[in-house]
Design an enzyme around this catalytic site. Structure first.
Site, mmCIF file in Angstrom:
data_model
loop_
_atom_site.group_PDB
_atom_site.id
_atom_site.type_symbol
_atom_site.label_atom_id
_atom_site.label_comp_id
_atom_site.label_asym_id
_atom_site.label_seq_id
_atom_site.Cartn_x
_atom_site.Cartn_y
_atom_site.Cartn_z
ATOM 1 N N GLU A 159 127.969 39.233 37.059
ATOM 2 C CA GLU A 159 128.325 38.540 35.831
ATOM 3 C C GLU A 159 127.319 37.442 35.491
ATOM 4 O OE1 GLU A 159 132.242 38.849 38.230
ATOM 5 O OE2 GLU A 159 130.098 39.095 38.604
ATOM 6 N N ALA A 206 127.830 67.179 61.411
ATOM 7 C CA ALA A 206 127.295 68.480 61.029
ATOM 8 C C ALA A 206 127.793 69.516 62.021
ATOM 9 C CB ALA A 206 125.770 68.446 61.015
ATOM 10 N N SER A 262 120.723 70.102 69.040
ATOM 11 C CA SER A 262 121.512 70.132 67.804
ATOM 12 C C SER A 262 120.658 70.153 66.536
ATOM 13 C CB SER A 262 122.437 68.913 67.752
ATOM 14 O OG SER A 262 121.686 67.707 67.761
#
Length: 374
Positions: A59, A161, A175
């Protein structure tokens, strides 16, 4: 809907403010993301967002750009303007002095100590206030801030994942990579979005990750390593690349006076959280992490940590990335384990699910609980 919004103008400008607010991702935590737009005679004369923690709020920045043109204008702001002194003066004072005639607000401040006070002050000073414009969207923008400001507990977001058969790694620990590059780019976004990344010590040992955002102009998160037996050494990336002093080891109080602990603190500038015993309750960890002013955490694994988080039912949201691969090996590491469910009705259910497509991969994004001021 108030009569002055028959043509949907409030929503139009609030959507612009929302998009502006998102530009502060990774730069303003633990403060909220806030965007602001000033409109006069159906024309935008100024717009801005909270850019950097400790600097001007949305603001104030937007009003300063508008200058004297703000008089008799309307300001749209995604979150109720603050009414208290913090690192910066109250935004309501700036709004009142500017001559703004109407303030349109998306979300109310969730802080129980100040909620609604900014709105009250504006109205007492003759400024018309319109509340709850695109409230759901504005609330969603700051779920981490809302939870932390109300509870002092960091917001916990899961990233994982998995293969189509629910595995996160081969039996030998490899991985990389289950998902494609496009899905992994989203992970970097999350690492920039949240203040901290939490992983278990096995993830550090097997993958030796950097746990950095790697986004242009992004902000690297705190690296939170759960290591009860203090197995980590200064050879791992999270320790030797700790120039920003954001690595935090969560370990047993039994290691507090060890030579290794003191060396990591003094030489490598590692921070420590000490807990009783060696089998930590994640909710206890979160309480201590919150004391470091870390308001949100991305939990990345591995299996034991994720399983514990689900069993404690403390995950607030997350995205499970599903690759188009099948391991088909019972010895491969599962996504979660250790649950004993006697019926399908006892299964953990992910709420508020939406699906994201990354070419041949899919992401299941979910939010277990929504925070906001009712």
């Amino acid at each position: 809907m108030d009569k002055k919004n028959r043509n949907g103008k409030h929503e139009k400008y609030m959507r612009i403010a929302l998009e502006l607010a998102k530009k502060g991702i990774g730069k303003v935590s633990p403060n909220p993301l806030v965007g602001a737009v000033i409109v006069k005679e159906n024309r935008i004369i100024s717009k801005g967002y909270h850019r950097v923690y400790g600097k001007a709020h949305a603001e104030v920045y937007t009003l300063e750009k508008a200058g004297k043109n703000a008089e008799d204008a309307i300001i749209y702001v995604t979150l109720e303007p603050c009414s208290h002194y913090g690192k910066t003066p109250p935004c309501v004072e700036k709004i009142i002095k500017s001559g703004i005639k109407r303030c349109v607000i998306g979300s109310k401040d969730p802080n129980p100590k100040v909620s609604g006070r900014g709105i009250e002050i504006l109205r007492k000073n003759g400024i018309e206030v319109v509340e709850n414009v695109l409230k759901e969207e504005c609330d969603s923008l700051n779920q981490d801030f809302f939870k932390y400001i109300k509870t002092g507990i960091p917001y916990l977001f899961l990233k994982c994942a998995i293969t189509l058969d629910g595995k996160i790694a081969l039996s030998n620990g490899i991985s990389k990579w289950i998902t494609n590059e496009k899905a992994r780019e989203k992970v970097l976004y999350y690492r920039n979005r949240f203040m901290g990344i939490m992983v278990g010590i096995n993830t550090v040992i097997y993958d030796n990750p950097n746990l950095t955002a790697r986004i242009k102009d992004g902000n690297n998160p705190f690296r939170l390593i759960v290591d009860p037996d203090l197995r980590v050494t200064d050879g791992y990336n999270v320790i030797k690349n700790n120039d920003d002093e954001k690595t935090v080891i969560i370990t047993s109080v039994l290691n507090k006076n060890s030579k290794k602990c003191k060396t990591l603190q003094e030489k490598n500038k590692v921070k420590f959280i000490f807990l009783e015993g060696k089998h930590f309750i994640i909710s206890d960890m979160l309480k201590e992490i919150g004391k470091l002013s870390i308001s949100s955490i991305l939990i990345e694994g591995g299996e034991k940590l994720i399983s514990r988080a689900f069993s404690e039912e403390i995950i607030d949201g997350g995205e499970i990335f599903i690759g188009n691969k099948i391991f088909g090996d019972n010895a491969s590491k599962p996504f979660v384990s250790g649950f004993i469910k006697k019926s399908i009705n006892e299964a953990i259910i992910l709420n508020n699910v939406k699906y994201n497509v990354y070419d041949e991969n899919v992401g299941m994004e979910f939010y277990m609980k929504k925070y906001g001021k009712k």
